[in-house]
Each structure stands twice: as C-alpha cells, then as structure tokens.
Design a protein around this motif. Structure first.
Motif, PDB file in Angstrom:
ATOM      1  N   MET A  13       2.883 -91.605  45.712  1.00 58.95           N
ATOM      2  CA  MET A  13       1.888 -92.676  45.683  1.00 58.95           C
ATOM      3  C   MET A  13       2.573 -94.046  45.675  1.00 58.95           C
ATOM      4  SD  MET A  13      -0.871 -93.498  42.719  1.00 58.95           S
ATOM      5  CE  MET A  13      -1.706 -95.071  42.701  1.00 58.95           C
ATOM      6  N   LEU A  14       3.580 -94.198  44.830  1.00 55.61           N
ATOM      7  CA  LEU A  14       4.275 -95.473  44.732  1.00 55.61           C
ATOM      8  C   LEU A  14       5.077 -95.774  46.000  1.00 55.61           C
ATOM      9  CD1 LEU A  14       5.324 -95.362  40.985  1.00 55.61           C
ATOM     10  CD2 LEU A  14       3.444 -96.645  42.026  1.00 55.61           C
ATOM     11  N   LEU A  15       5.624 -94.748  46.623  1.00 57.58           N
ATOM     12  CA  LEU A  15       6.300 -94.946  47.908  1.00 57.58           C
ATOM     13  C   LEU A  15       5.313 -95.413  48.976  1.00 57.58           C
ATOM     14  CD1 LEU A  15       8.783 -91.958  48.097  1.00 57.58           C
ATOM     15  CD2 LEU A  15       9.353 -94.382  48.351  1.00 57.58           C
ATOM     16  N   ASP A  16       4.130 -94.849  48.967  1.00 56.39           N
ATOM     17  CA  ASP A  16       3.091 -95.253  49.909  1.00 56.39           C
ATOM     18  C   ASP A  16       2.731 -96.718  49.692  1.00 56.39           C
ATOM     19  OD1 ASP A  16       0.095 -95.553  50.790  1.00 56.39           O
ATOM     20  OD2 ASP A  16       0.800 -93.745  51.790  1.00 56.39           O
ATOM     21  N   LEU A  17       2.571 -97.117  48.436  1.00 53.11           N
ATOM     22  CA  LEU A  17       2.269 -98.518  48.131  1.00 53.11           C
ATOM     23  C   LEU A  17       3.416 -99.430  48.561  1.00 53.11           C
ATOM     24  CD1 LEU A  17       0.584 -98.192  44.616  1.00 53.11           C
ATOM     25  CD2 LEU A  17      -0.511 -98.814  46.779  1.00 53.11           C
ATOM     26  N   LYS A  51      -0.653 -98.038  32.421  1.00 55.53           N
ATOM     27  CA  LYS A  51      -0.190 -98.246  31.051  1.00 55.53           C
ATOM     28  C   LYS A  51       1.227 -98.820  31.026  1.00 55.53           C
ATOM     29  CE  LYS A  51      -1.333 -94.595  28.797  1.00 55.53           C
ATOM     30  NZ  LYS A  51      -1.310 -93.331  28.059  1.00 55.53           N
ATOM     31  N   SER A  52       1.998 -98.523  32.047  1.00 57.31           N
ATOM     32  CA  SER A  52       3.393 -98.953  32.120  1.00 57.31           C
ATOM     33  C   SER A  52       3.578-100.215  32.956  1.00 57.31           C
ATOM     34  CB  SER A  52       4.241 -97.826  32.706  1.00 57.31           C
ATOM     35  OG  SER A  52       4.145 -96.695  31.894  1.00 57.31           O
ATOM     36  N   ASP A  53       2.489-100.851  33.328  1.00 57.83           N
ATOM     37  CA  ASP A  53       2.535-102.094  34.105  1.00 57.83           C
ATOM     38  C   ASP A  53       3.274-101.949  35.439  1.00 57.83           C
ATOM     39  OD1 ASP A  53       1.069-103.521  32.187  1.00 57.83           O
ATOM     40  OD2 ASP A  53       2.885-103.916  31.031  1.00 57.83           O
ATOM     41  N   ILE A  54       3.149-100.799  36.043  1.00 59.08           N
ATOM     42  CA  ILE A  54       3.773-100.566  37.342  1.00 59.08           C
ATOM     43  C   ILE A  54       2.862-101.045  38.475  1.00 59.08           C
ATOM     44  CG2 ILE A  54       4.339 -98.696  38.950  1.00 59.08           C
ATOM     45  CD1 ILE A  54       5.795 -97.309  36.810  1.00 59.08           C
ATOM     46  N   LEU A  55       1.555-100.963  38.229  1.00 60.69           N
ATOM     47  CA  LEU A  55       0.579-101.286  39.262  1.00 60.69           C
ATOM     48  C   LEU A  55      -0.175-102.568  38.954  1.00 60.69           C
ATOM     49  CD1 LEU A  55      -1.125 -97.796  39.737  1.00 60.69           C
ATOM     50  CD2 LEU A  55       0.661 -98.808  41.153  1.00 60.69           C
ATOM     51  N   GLN A  56      -0.623-103.217  40.019  1.00 63.31           N
ATOM     52  CA  GLN A  56      -1.634-104.259  39.910  1.00 63.31           C
ATOM     53  C   GLN A  56      -2.915-103.650  40.448  1.00 63.31           C
ATOM     54  OE1 GLN A  56      -0.364-107.686  42.116  1.00 63.31           O
ATOM     55  NE2 GLN A  56       0.884-108.452  40.440  1.00 63.31           N
ATOM     56  N   THR A  57      -4.008-103.926  39.789  1.00 64.97           N
ATOM     57  CA  THR A  57      -5.284-103.328  40.163  1.00 64.97           C
ATOM     58  C   THR A  57      -6.278-104.425  40.503  1.00 64.97           C
ATOM     59  OG1 THR A  57      -4.846-101.536  38.601  1.00 64.97           O
ATOM     60  CG2 THR A  57      -7.102-101.767  39.369  1.00 64.97           C
ATOM     61  N   ASN A  58      -7.073-104.174  41.524  1.00 61.80           N
ATOM     62  CA  ASN A  58      -8.143-105.083  41.905  1.00 61.80           C
ATOM     63  C   ASN A  58      -9.396-104.238  42.118  1.00 61.80           C
ATOM     64  OD1 ASN A  58      -9.454-107.445  42.638  1.00 61.80           O
ATOM     65  ND2 ASN A  58      -8.758-107.355  44.760  1.00 61.80           N
ATOM     66  N   ARG A  59     -10.428-104.544  41.377  1.00 57.99           N
ATOM     67  CA  ARG A  59     -11.677-103.790  41.494  1.00 57.99           C
ATOM     68  C   ARG A  59     -12.599-104.444  42.515  1.00 57.99           C
ATOM     69  NH1 ARG A  59     -11.709 -99.984  37.634  1.00 57.99           N
ATOM     70  NH2 ARG A  59     -10.519-100.365  35.754  1.00 57.99           N
ATOM     71  N   GLY A  60     -13.571-103.676  42.961  1.00 54.20           N
ATOM     72  CA  GLY A  60     -14.575-104.225  43.858  1.00 54.20           C
ATOM     73  C   GLY A  60     -14.383-103.795  45.296  1.00 54.20           C
ATOM     74  N   ARG A  69       5.757-105.166  41.131  1.00 55.61           N
ATOM     75  CA  ARG A  69       7.055-105.773  41.451  1.00 55.61           C
ATOM     76  C   ARG A  69       7.512-105.272  42.811  1.00 55.61           C
ATOM     77  NH1 ARG A  69       9.057-103.559  35.855  1.00 55.61           N
ATOM     78  NH2 ARG A  69       8.749-101.785  37.168  1.00 55.61           N
ATOM     79  N   SER A  70       8.616-105.782  43.274  1.00 57.26           N
ATOM     80  CA  SER A  70       9.140-105.347  44.564  1.00 57.26           C
ATOM     81  C   SER A  70       9.742-103.940  44.445  1.00 57.26           C
ATOM     82  CB  SER A  70      10.180-106.343  45.081  1.00 57.26           C
ATOM     83  OG  SER A  70      11.229-106.467  44.167  1.00 57.26           O
ATOM     84  N   THR A 127      16.195 -96.324  44.083  1.00 58.79           N
ATOM     85  CA  THR A 127      14.983 -97.140  43.982  1.00 58.79           C
ATOM     86  C   THR A 127      13.994 -96.747  45.083  1.00 58.79           C
ATOM     87  OG1 THR A 127      15.763 -98.890  45.461  1.00 58.79           O
ATOM     88  CG2 THR A 127      16.345 -99.092  43.102  1.00 58.79           C
ATOM     89  N   LEU A 128      12.773 -97.217  44.943  1.00 51.73           N
ATOM     90  CA  LEU A 128      11.790 -96.999  46.004  1.00 51.73           C
ATOM     91  C   LEU A 128      12.288 -97.623  47.311  1.00 51.73           C
ATOM     92  CD1 LEU A 128       8.356 -97.677  44.233  1.00 51.73           C
ATOM     93  CD2 LEU A 128       9.416 -95.469  44.747  1.00 51.73           C
ATOM     94  N   GLN A 129      12.926 -98.779  47.204  1.00 48.80           N
ATOM     95  CA  GLN A 129      13.457 -99.446  48.396  1.00 48.80           C
ATOM     96  C   GLN A 129      14.521 -98.586  49.077  1.00 48.80           C
ATOM     97  OE1 GLN A 129      12.229-102.362  49.647  1.00 48.80           O
ATOM     98  NE2 GLN A 129      13.489-101.892  51.435  1.00 48.80           N
ATOM     99  N   ASP A 130      15.373 -97.956  48.282  1.00 51.95           N
ATOM    100  CA  ASP A 130      16.396 -97.062  48.846  1.00 51.95           C
ATOM    101  C   ASP A 130      15.753 -95.942  49.655  1.00 51.95           C
ATOM    102  OD1 ASP A 130      18.447 -98.493  47.544  1.00 51.95           O
ATOM    103  OD2 ASP A 130      18.389 -97.153  45.793  1.00 51.95           O
ATOM    104  N   ILE A 131      14.696 -95.368  49.117  1.00 55.05           N
ATOM    105  CA  ILE A 131      14.018 -94.249  49.795  1.00 55.05           C
ATOM    106  C   ILE A 131      13.375 -94.738  51.084  1.00 55.05           C
ATOM    107  CG2 ILE A 131      12.215 -92.495  49.618  1.00 55.05           C
ATOM    108  CD1 ILE A 131      12.733 -92.562  46.532  1.00 55.05           C
TER     109      ILE A 131
END
Length: 145
Positions: A13-17, A51-60, A69-70, A127-131
C-alpha cells in the motif's frame, strides 16, 4: 519469524502511494484495485499507519491517502515494526531487558540476538524510494525490439 499479510500488504500500500505521490490523495479503492488487495483488509491496516503518522488523510469527495513524508524517509523495517509489532525472531527478545530466567546461561541467546540485529539492519537499510528505483530499473531493462 514470519511476516504476516498485514505487514506485506501495508508495504505494498505504501509503495503504491509512493509511486503515485504526484497524484495527490489516493482513494483506498484505487490502491486496492491496483494491488489486488481487498479494500476491507486495507481499511484494517490504515489505523495502524495513521497512529504512526505515516499517512496524511483527506476525507470527502476528493479524499484519500498520501505519504506524510517523502519515500526515502520510510524504511521497510519501520513499516514492518508498526504492522507486525516487532521483528523479533524469538519470543524472549520481545522484552528489554530480557525477562527469561535462563538468559544468563542460555547458549543460544547470542545467536538469536545476532539474527535480530541482522534482520533489523537489513530491513532498515531499504527505503520505499530504493524499492521504487529498483522496480523502475528492472522495467527499464525489460524492452524488446
């Protein structure tokens, strides 16, 4: 130690983002569709990541998720520790200091500590960037004339 589907799917999921980070907020249904993962299952993973502040969320209407973060700021080790609760190869290493009554004379404890160190060092070095870069390189070399 075995990584659960929760850990593997969170990483996907995080790789997709990360891959679609320039597209703004991404709907969970789009991630689920691209990754071939149930949206309901992703909905169970999101609270752990939030909970770990990895994501930013926008509703609507234009709602969805994006990385806070990057991609080079996220290691595979961090992601798996959040979703798996730890990366300990044996139960006695889950507590610090070790609570096992046999730890002082345990002949195998140094083996498990060494294994844990190697696992953490390896997963924290990716890191995600490495992948993403590895994936782009693999596909850029996959052409036919």
């Amino acid at each position: 130690m075995k990584i659960s589907t929760k850990g593997r799917y969170a990483l996907r999921m995080l790789l997709d983002l990360a891959e679609h980070q320039n597209n703004g907020y991404i709907a969970l249904k789009d991630i689920a569709e691209r990754q071939g993962i149930s949206k309901k299952y992703l909905e169970q993973i999101v609270p752990l990541l939030n909970k770990s502040d990895i994501l930013q969320t926008n509703r609507g209407f234009q709602g969805g998720y994006m990385l806070a973060r990057s991609p080079e700021k996220y290691t595979v080790g961090d992601i798996l520790r959040i979703t798996e609760g730890g990366l300990h190869p044996v139960a006695c290493l889950t507590q610090n200091p070790i609570q096992c009554d046999r730890s002082a004379e345990c002949a195998t404890l140094p083996i498990w500590q060494g294994l844990e160190r190697v696992i953490n060092e390896y997963l924290d070095s990716i890191t995600l960037q490495d992948i993403l870069e590895q994936q782009r390189e693999r596909y850029s070399n996959d052409y036919m004339i």
